[in-house]
Motif scaffolding. Sequence first.
Motif, PDB file in Angstrom:
ATOM      1  N   SER A   5       0.816  -1.251   0.071  1.00  0.00           N
ATOM      2  CA  SER A   5      -0.083  -0.079   0.063  1.00  0.00           C
ATOM      3  C   SER A   5       0.808   1.236   0.027  1.00  0.00           C
ATOM      4  O   SER A   5       0.396   2.305  -0.298  1.00  0.00           O
ATOM      5  N   SER A   6       2.225   1.108   0.411  1.00  0.00           N
ATOM      6  CA  SER A   6       2.870   2.294   0.324  1.00  0.00           C
ATOM      7  C   SER A   6       3.600   2.485  -0.935  1.00  0.00           C
ATOM      8  O   SER A   6       4.274   3.648  -1.148  1.00  0.00           O
ATOM      9  N   GLY A   7       3.193   1.813  -1.997  1.00  0.00           N
ATOM     10  CA  GLY A   7       3.957   1.735  -3.171  1.00  0.00           C
ATOM     11  C   GLY A   7       5.316   1.133  -3.157  1.00  0.00           C
ATOM     12  O   GLY A   7       6.177   1.103  -4.278  1.00  0.00           O
ATOM     13  N   MET A   8       5.564   0.257  -2.103  1.00  0.00           N
ATOM     14  CA  MET A   8       6.906  -0.445  -2.207  1.00  0.00           C
ATOM     15  C   MET A   8       6.836  -1.580  -2.786  1.00  0.00           C
ATOM     16  O   MET A   8       5.647  -2.321  -2.533  1.00  0.00           O
ATOM     17  N   ALA A   9       7.630  -1.979  -3.594  1.00  0.00           N
ATOM     18  CA  ALA A   9       7.566  -3.295  -4.177  1.00  0.00           C
ATOM     19  C   ALA A   9       8.099  -4.356  -3.562  1.00  0.00           C
ATOM     20  O   ALA A   9       8.858  -3.874  -2.334  1.00  0.00           O
ATOM     21  N   VAL A  10       8.002  -5.464  -3.721  1.00  0.00           N
ATOM     22  CA  VAL A  10       8.785  -6.588  -3.079  1.00  0.00           C
ATOM     23  C   VAL A  10       9.439  -7.413  -3.861  1.00  0.00           C
ATOM     24  O   VAL A  10       8.980  -8.135  -5.206  1.00  0.00           O
ATOM     25  N   SER A  11      10.581  -7.608  -3.811  1.00  0.00           N
ATOM     26  CA  SER A  11      11.614  -8.444  -4.685  1.00  0.00           C
ATOM     27  C   SER A  11      11.073  -9.860  -4.488  1.00  0.00           C
ATOM     28  O   SER A  11      10.651 -10.237  -3.565  1.00  0.00           O
ATOM     29  N   PHE A  29      16.672 -17.473  10.001  1.00  0.00           N
ATOM     30  CA  PHE A  29      15.892 -16.298   9.894  1.00  0.00           C
ATOM     31  C   PHE A  29      16.283 -15.488   8.737  1.00  0.00           C
ATOM     32  O   PHE A  29      17.278 -15.881   7.997  1.00  0.00           O
ATOM     33  N   ILE A  30      15.291 -14.372   8.525  1.00  0.00           N
ATOM     34  CA  ILE A  30      15.495 -13.596   7.118  1.00  0.00           C
ATOM     35  C   ILE A  30      15.382 -12.323   7.777  1.00  0.00           C
ATOM     36  O   ILE A  30      14.532 -12.021   8.253  1.00  0.00           O
ATOM     37  N   ILE A  31      16.425 -11.354   7.236  1.00  0.00           N
ATOM     38  CA  ILE A  31      16.183  -9.960   7.784  1.00  0.00           C
ATOM     39  C   ILE A  31      15.728  -9.028   6.242  1.00  0.00           C
ATOM     40  O   ILE A  31      16.682  -9.650   5.148  1.00  0.00           O
ATOM     41  N   TYR A  32      14.884  -8.480   6.302  1.00  0.00           N
ATOM     42  CA  TYR A  32      14.393  -7.821   5.251  1.00  0.00           C
ATOM     43  C   TYR A  32      14.740  -6.187   5.331  1.00  0.00           C
ATOM     44  O   TYR A  32      14.431  -5.588   6.425  1.00  0.00           O
ATOM     45  N   LYS A  33      15.278  -5.450   4.232  1.00  0.00           N
ATOM     46  CA  LYS A  33      15.433  -4.085   4.413  1.00  0.00           C
ATOM     47  C   LYS A  33      14.587  -3.329   3.325  1.00  0.00           C
ATOM     48  O   LYS A  33      14.641  -4.100   2.207  1.00  0.00           O
ATOM     49  N   ILE A  34      14.031  -2.127   3.354  1.00  0.00           N
ATOM     50  CA  ILE A  34      13.528  -1.321   2.414  1.00  0.00           C
ATOM     51  C   ILE A  34      14.886  -0.628   1.707  1.00  0.00           C
ATOM     52  O   ILE A  34      15.408   0.034   2.269  1.00  0.00           O
ATOM     53  N   ASP A  35      14.851  -0.644   0.267  1.00  0.00           N
ATOM     54  CA  ASP A  35      15.684   0.073  -0.320  1.00  0.00           C
ATOM     55  C   ASP A  35      15.284   1.192  -0.805  1.00  0.00           C
ATOM     56  O   ASP A  35      14.363   1.094  -1.608  1.00  0.00           O
ATOM     57  N   GLU A  36      15.280   2.291  -0.109  1.00  0.00           N
ATOM     58  CA  GLU A  36      14.501   3.554  -0.526  1.00  0.00           C
ATOM     59  C   GLU A  36      15.023   3.991  -1.896  1.00  0.00           C
ATOM     60  O   GLU A  36      13.950   4.618  -2.375  1.00  0.00           O
ATOM     61  N   LYS A  37      16.001   3.917  -2.259  1.00  0.00           N
ATOM     62  CA  LYS A  37      16.305   4.317  -3.911  1.00  0.00           C
ATOM     63  C   LYS A  37      15.549   3.553  -4.779  1.00  0.00           C
ATOM     64  O   LYS A  37      15.033   4.100  -5.673  1.00  0.00           O
ATOM     65  N   LYS A  38      15.373   2.195  -4.535  1.00  0.00           N
ATOM     66  CA  LYS A  38      14.745   1.358  -5.537  1.00  0.00           C
ATOM     67  C   LYS A  38      13.016   1.250  -5.374  1.00  0.00           C
ATOM     68  O   LYS A  38      12.427   0.763  -5.863  1.00  0.00           O
ATOM     69  N   GLN A  39      12.805   1.773  -4.063  1.00  0.00           N
ATOM     70  CA  GLN A  39      11.496   1.700  -3.310  1.00  0.00           C
ATOM     71  C   GLN A  39      11.085   0.249  -3.607  1.00  0.00           C
ATOM     72  O   GLN A  39       9.842  -0.188  -4.011  1.00  0.00           O
ATOM     73  N   GLU A  40      11.849  -0.629  -2.730  1.00  0.00           N
ATOM     74  CA  GLU A  40      11.652  -1.896  -2.927  1.00  0.00           C
ATOM     75  C   GLU A  40      12.362  -2.788  -1.834  1.00  0.00           C
ATOM     76  O   GLU A  40      13.041  -2.287  -0.985  1.00  0.00           O
ATOM     77  N   VAL A  41      11.269  -3.878  -1.259  1.00  0.00           N
ATOM     78  CA  VAL A  41      11.735  -4.568   0.000  1.00  0.00           C
ATOM     79  C   VAL A  41      12.707  -5.652  -0.599  1.00  0.00           C
ATOM     80  O   VAL A  41      12.321  -6.320  -1.451  1.00  0.00           O
ATOM     81  N   ILE A  42      13.689  -5.726  -0.058  1.00  0.00           N
ATOM     82  CA  ILE A  42      14.976  -6.700  -0.384  1.00  0.00           C
ATOM     83  C   ILE A  42      15.497  -7.539   0.928  1.00  0.00           C
ATOM     84  O   ILE A  42      15.231  -7.206   1.911  1.00  0.00           O
ATOM     85  N   VAL A  43      15.973  -8.737   0.460  1.00  0.00           N
ATOM     86  CA  VAL A  43      16.890  -9.746   1.580  1.00  0.00           C
ATOM     87  C   VAL A  43      17.990  -8.934   1.894  1.00  0.00           C
ATOM     88  O   VAL A  43      18.913  -8.497   0.954  1.00  0.00           O
ATOM     89  N   GLU A  44      18.043  -8.754   3.181  1.00  0.00           N
ATOM     90  CA  GLU A  44      19.491  -8.095   3.715  1.00  0.00           C
ATOM     91  C   GLU A  44      20.302  -9.275   4.233  1.00  0.00           C
ATOM     92  O   GLU A  44      21.693  -9.203   3.621  1.00  0.00           O
ATOM     93  N   LYS A  45      19.812 -10.244   4.961  1.00  0.00           N
ATOM     94  CA  LYS A  45      20.846 -11.140   5.376  1.00  0.00           C
ATOM     95  C   LYS A  45      19.817 -12.325   5.655  1.00  0.00           C
ATOM     96  O   LYS A  45      18.541 -12.454   6.182  1.00  0.00           O
ATOM     97  N   LEU A  46      20.343 -13.886   5.300  1.00  0.00           N
ATOM     98  CA  LEU A  46      19.830 -14.918   5.834  1.00  0.00           C
ATOM     99  C   LEU A  46      20.805 -15.594   6.795  1.00  0.00           C
ATOM    100  O   LEU A  46      21.790 -15.674   6.791  1.00  0.00           O
ATOM    101  N   GLY A  47      19.992 -16.050   7.810  1.00  0.00           N
ATOM    102  CA  GLY A  47      20.670 -16.932   9.016  1.00  0.00           C
ATOM    103  C   GLY A  47      20.759 -18.365   8.527  1.00  0.00           C
ATOM    104  O   GLY A  47      19.821 -18.995   8.145  1.00  0.00           O
ATOM    105  N   ASN A  48      21.986 -18.868   8.728  1.00  0.00           N
ATOM    106  CA  ASN A  48      21.968 -20.333   8.520  1.00  0.00           C
ATOM    107  C   ASN A  48      21.045 -21.225   9.780  1.00  0.00           C
ATOM    108  O   ASN A  48      21.110 -20.690  10.804  1.00  0.00           O
TER     109      ASN A  48
END
Length: 139
Positions: A5-11, A29-48
């Motif tokens: 709804s915020s216009g944010m895409a999800v990779s 675990f998975i840590i997600y980050k919003i890349d403000e330049k791309k206006q997209e939610v991306i994966v920042e880190k994966l936990g083993n």
Amino acid sequence: MANSSSGMAVSDECMLKFLELKAKRNHRFIIYKIDEKKQEVIVEKLGNPDETYDDFTNSLPVDECRFAVFDYHFTTNENCQKTKIFFFAWAPDTARVRSKMLYASSKDKFKRQLDGIQVELQATDPSEMSFDIVKGRAL
């Protein structure tokens, strides 16, 4: 890519890695980050799979917002092995106001796309997501 709804895409990787966590249990675990330049939610880190809850919480930035999922494995009082997938909305008090607003406006739509979330926790301080709180919410 799905829109929130915020216009944010999800990779696509966000969805793929979540499905791997849910079905194959190959990420703790998975840590997600919003890349403000791309206006997209991306994966920042994966936990083993062998990483701990402390490894997860230590991976969250002290002064930046993040979304995260954690695959919690536990044993019930009846000695049954269970798992629950937690969704975290991490918005520390020290984060920028603009960032907090961006994450808050994107959270519900993003979380709905992660089919299989069983528990949601919102935290502005590490004490609000202590291991004891997670254990209590899992039961």
